[in-house]
Each structure stands twice: as C-alpha cells, then as structure tokens.
Design a protein around this motif. Structure first.
Motif, PDB file in Angstrom:
ATOM      1  N   GLY A 311       0.795  -1.223   0.000  1.00 49.58           N
ATOM      2  CA  GLY A 311       0.000   0.000   0.000  1.00 49.58           C
ATOM      3  C   GLY A 311       0.824   1.269   0.000  1.00 49.58           C
ATOM      4  O   GLY A 311       0.400   2.298   0.526  1.00 49.58           O
ATOM      5  N   ASN A 312       2.004   1.204  -0.608  1.00 50.40           N
ATOM      6  CA  ASN A 312       2.897   2.366  -0.672  1.00 50.40           C
ATOM      7  C   ASN A 312       2.578   3.182  -1.925  1.00 50.40           C
ATOM      8  O   ASN A 312       2.919   2.788  -3.044  1.00 50.40           O
ATOM      9  CB  ASN A 312       4.354   1.900  -0.698  1.00 50.40           C
ATOM     10  CG  ASN A 312       5.341   3.052  -0.605  1.00 50.40           C
ATOM     11  OD1 ASN A 312       5.002   4.194  -0.896  1.00 50.40           O
ATOM     12  ND2 ASN A 312       6.551   2.744  -0.187  1.00 50.40           N
ATOM     13  N   TRP A 313       1.924   4.317  -1.732  1.00 50.20           N
ATOM     14  CA  TRP A 313       1.570   5.156  -2.873  1.00 50.20           C
ATOM     15  C   TRP A 313       2.803   5.752  -3.544  1.00 50.20           C
ATOM     16  O   TRP A 313       2.806   5.990  -4.753  1.00 50.20           O
ATOM     17  CB  TRP A 313       0.630   6.278  -2.426  1.00 50.20           C
ATOM     18  CG  TRP A 313      -0.795   5.854  -2.288  1.00 50.20           C
ATOM     19  CD1 TRP A 313      -1.510   5.710  -1.133  1.00 50.20           C
ATOM     20  CD2 TRP A 313      -1.688   5.512  -3.349  1.00 50.20           C
ATOM     21  NE1 TRP A 313      -2.791   5.291  -1.404  1.00 50.20           N
ATOM     22  CE2 TRP A 313      -2.931   5.169  -2.763  1.00 50.20           C
ATOM     23  CE3 TRP A 313      -1.563   5.451  -4.735  1.00 50.20           C
ATOM     24  CZ2 TRP A 313      -4.038   4.775  -3.513  1.00 50.20           C
ATOM     25  CZ3 TRP A 313      -2.663   5.064  -5.489  1.00 50.20           C
ATOM     26  CH2 TRP A 313      -3.880   4.734  -4.879  1.00 50.20           C
ATOM     27  N   ALA A 316       4.071   3.437  -6.333  1.00 52.46           N
ATOM     28  CA  ALA A 316       3.184   3.400  -7.499  1.00 52.46           C
ATOM     29  C   ALA A 316       3.235   4.700  -8.283  1.00 52.46           C
ATOM     30  O   ALA A 316       3.339   4.710  -9.516  1.00 52.46           O
ATOM     31  CB  ALA A 316       1.749   3.110  -7.032  1.00 52.46           C
ATOM     32  N   ILE A 317       3.184   5.832  -7.570  1.00 51.44           N
ATOM     33  CA  ILE A 317       3.184   7.137  -8.231  1.00 51.44           C
ATOM     34  C   ILE A 317       4.520   7.398  -8.909  1.00 51.44           C
ATOM     35  O   ILE A 317       4.569   7.955 -10.016  1.00 51.44           O
ATOM     36  CB  ILE A 317       2.850   8.240  -7.215  1.00 51.44           C
ATOM     37  CG1 ILE A 317       1.396   8.095  -6.744  1.00 51.44           C
ATOM     38  CG2 ILE A 317       3.088   9.617  -7.798  1.00 51.44           C
ATOM     39  CD1 ILE A 317       1.037   8.990  -5.571  1.00 51.44           C
ATOM     40  N   SER A 318       5.609   6.995  -8.271  1.00 50.85           N
ATOM     41  CA  SER A 318       6.936   7.228  -8.852  1.00 50.85           C
ATOM     42  C   SER A 318       7.112   6.460 -10.155  1.00 50.85           C
ATOM     43  O   SER A 318       7.708   6.978 -11.113  1.00 50.85           O
ATOM     44  CB  SER A 318       8.029   6.827  -7.850  1.00 50.85           C
ATOM     45  OG  SER A 318       7.970   7.657  -6.696  1.00 50.85           O
ATOM     46  N   PHE A 319       6.592   5.246 -10.220  1.00 52.79           N
ATOM     47  CA  PHE A 319       6.656   4.489 -11.474  1.00 52.79           C
ATOM     48  C   PHE A 319       5.906   5.220 -12.576  1.00 52.79           C
ATOM     49  O   PHE A 319       6.405   5.374 -13.695  1.00 52.79           O
ATOM     50  CB  PHE A 319       6.069   3.088 -11.283  1.00 52.79           C
ATOM     51  CG  PHE A 319       5.877   2.340 -12.571  1.00 52.79           C
ATOM     52  CD1 PHE A 319       6.932   1.671 -13.161  1.00 52.79           C
ATOM     53  CD2 PHE A 319       4.634   2.314 -13.209  1.00 52.79           C
ATOM     54  CE1 PHE A 319       6.770   0.989 -14.359  1.00 52.79           C
ATOM     55  CE2 PHE A 319       4.464   1.638 -14.400  1.00 52.79           C
ATOM     56  CZ  PHE A 319       5.537   0.971 -14.980  1.00 52.79           C
ATOM     57  N   SER A 320       4.719   5.693 -12.282  1.00 52.51           N
ATOM     58  CA  SER A 320       3.909   6.391 -13.268  1.00 52.51           C
ATOM     59  C   SER A 320       4.582   7.681 -13.720  1.00 52.51           C
ATOM     60  O   SER A 320       4.690   7.970 -14.918  1.00 52.51           O
ATOM     61  CB  SER A 320       2.520   6.691 -12.680  1.00 52.51           C
ATOM     62  OG  SER A 320       1.718   7.401 -13.600  1.00 52.51           O
TER      63      SER A 320
END
Length: 346
Positions: A311-313, A316-320
């Motif tokens: 659940g580490n946003w 996920a956001i860094s990949f995007s």
C-alpha cells in the motif's frame, strides 16, 4: 481497440474516413445498450470490453487524423479541440452518471447514455466531410501495404513510437487511481466529493488539449509534446507524491489533467509534421499499437506495485511519473535530428 485501430487506419486511407466513424458510432450505441441488459461478468466483458474496444478502434485513429486533412497552420489547435471532446465528455459523464446511478439504477442509466450518445454521434456524423490527400491511397488506389518496412527502418519513427510507448504508462494511472487515492488519504471526506478530482482532471484535460494544441502551433508540436509530457511526469513525482489535502489533490488534478492528456492529440500532429499527411490515418493506427502495452498493463501494473509494496503510494506514483519523464526525453532524438537548434520552433 489497438489492433482494430491499426487495420482501420490502413483501410481509412484507402476508402475514406467517414464510414469508419459511422461504423464506430453504431458499435458504441450497441455496446452501451447491450451493457444495460447484461447480468453476468462475461457479458460486461463482451459489451464494455470487446464491443467498446472495437468502437474506439474504429473511431480514434480517424478522429485523430481528420483535422489534419483540413488544417495546416492551426493543425495543433484543431486537433486539440477535437480530442478535447473525449475529456469534456468524460468529466461531464462521470458527474451525471454518479447522480443517475443513485436515482434510477445501473440499467436505466446505461439506457439513457446509449440514446444520449446516439443523438450526439448522429449530429457529429453529419458534420464530417472527407478530404483525402492527393497522394493518399484513397486517390491512387495503390495496393495496401500493411507493414511499411521503410518506416520501421527510420530512427525518427522509433523515437516517436517509444516516446508514446513510455508516456502511456504514465498517462492513465492518475485517472484510474485519483479517486482511490483521495479515499485512502481523506477517509472522512464527504462521499460525494470523491468523484470530483477525476471530473476536474477530465475538464482540465479538455482545456489542456485545446490550449496546448494552440501553443504547439506557436512553439512547434514536438517542443510542446516534450514540455507537456515532462511537466505531467514531474507533477506526479513532486506534487501527487505529497498531496495530503483535498486542495492539493484538486490542484494536482488540474495540472496533470491540463498537461498529461495533451500528448494524445499531438501524436497525429507530430506524425503529420515528421512524415507528412499522406496516409496519416495509417500512421496514427501504427502509433496506437505502441499505446497498447500502456493501455492494457499500465494501470494494472501501478496497482500491482501499490499492492506489492504494502500500500505504498510513493512507489506506485513514482513508477507512473518516471514513465512519463522517460517518454518526454525519448522524443528529443526526433526533435534534434530534424532540427538541431535548441530554441527553434519545431
């Protein structure tokens, strides 16, 4: 959507654009209406997966190429206005659907949207007029070449194609996850407000596609593509990563919607700029093939990263965000290969 777009792009350059738009509109109406009477999961896969995918594949490469038939000086602005319709429709549709679902239920909401779309699409069809390029297959009746090996041997083509490939991985995740992110960060927020960031993002995308399309006519479409995609990636890395209030989430939604969605409307314009408008629907269809991995796997991959990281946003956001940044820098090869001057309009 993607393989259909590839085939349609080839056929549209031979037989004209308008009939494929009509076929896509009929398919869209059928997909929405049959979804209203679906009761099993596989039926929704058929109606909103396969049929809706066919609809977009029939329409999108043609819609992206249509303005370039009629505009040259203001091609970026014209294409931006056309593609902005999808963002405006998405923003308005999400707000309307949320209210209707609670009042009349799923079936009648889908029936309403089916006939609402039918009315709008019928109006749109009567506004279309083909204007094939004099050297296009539609005029010359040359044999359709399904795979132009000469195009694939051009490094500039691969610069554009790979830029699109990476950019899509960073384009869709904010639209898919901004509501979930808002619910996770602000659990005490009124439920009616959870849909607002996505709607704002869509409305901002409509404005951005138009405004950046106009800007592209002034500073050059490749320059505009680089700036818009880079900015959207940085907004994810530097703003979304640290958005912990509703106000910050809304600001992020406005900025990433305004900048991130513009790349889609500029793709066909870049094709016209770098390769000419002959067989432009074909080129748009080919470039959409490079959208496919990001369209199919981009958002699920971000979801997998989010789940796999506990659940580490940030992960996920860094990949995007990094995907968009990489896509922006890859387009620079085509830019400087065609125009080596740093501040040139290109």
């Amino acid at each position: 959507m993607t393989p259909t777009a590839f085939v349609v792009g080839k056929l549209a350059d031979r037989y004209g654009y308008r009939q494929f738009i009509i076929a896509g509109c009929v398919t869209a109406f059928t997909a929405m209406l049959t979804a209203a009477f679906s009761t099993e999961l596989w039926q929704f896969f058929m109606t909103q997966g396969i049929l809706q995918g066919l609809c977009i594949g029939l329409i999108l490469p043609v819609a992206m190429a249509f303005p370039s038939q009629w505009f040259r000086k203001k091609r970026g602005l014209a294409t931006g206005i056309v593609i902005a319709g999808s963002s405006f429709g998405g923003g308005a549709g999400s707000l309307i659907a949320q209210q209707m679902l609670g009042r009349i239920g799923l079936r009648y909401t889908l029936i309403f949207f089916a006939f609402y779309h039918l009315f709008l699409m019928t109006c749109a069809v009567f506004m279309l007029k083909n204007r094939p390029h004099p050297l296009s297959a539609c005029y010359t009746k040359t044999k359709i070449v399904w795979f132009d090996t000469a195009l694939f041997r051009k490094p500039i083509f691969w610069s554009v194609a790979l830029a699109v490939f990476f950019t899509v991985f960073g384009y869709l995740p904010p639209y898919f996850y901004i509501q979930l992110y808002t619910m996770d960060k602000l659990p005490n927020l009124s439920p009616s407000l959870y849909v607002v960031p996505a709607a704002v993002m869509n409305f901002s995308a409509a404005a951005g596609r138009t405004a950046i399309g106009s800007l592209a006519d002034r500073i050059g479409v490749v320059n505009a593509f680089f700036g818009a995609v880079l900015f959207s990636g940085l907004m994810q890395l530097l703003l979304w990563n640290f958005a912990n209030s509703f106000a910050t989430i809304i600001v992020f939604s406005i900025l990433v919607g305004f900048s991130g969605a513009a790349f889609l409307s500029m793709t066909s314009v870049i094709g016209g700029k770098l390769f000419g408008v002959k067989n432009l629907a074909t080129l748009s269809g080919i470039l959409m093939m490079f959208n496919m991995p990001g369209n199919a796997a981009g958002s699920p991959l971000v979801g997998a990263i989010f789940s796999g990281s506990g659940g580490n946003w940030h992960a996920a956001i860094s990949f995007s965000g990094l995907s968009a940044v990489i896509g922006a820098f890859i387009i620079l090869y085509a830019r400087f290969k065609k125009e080596p001057r740093i501040f040139a309009i290109y």
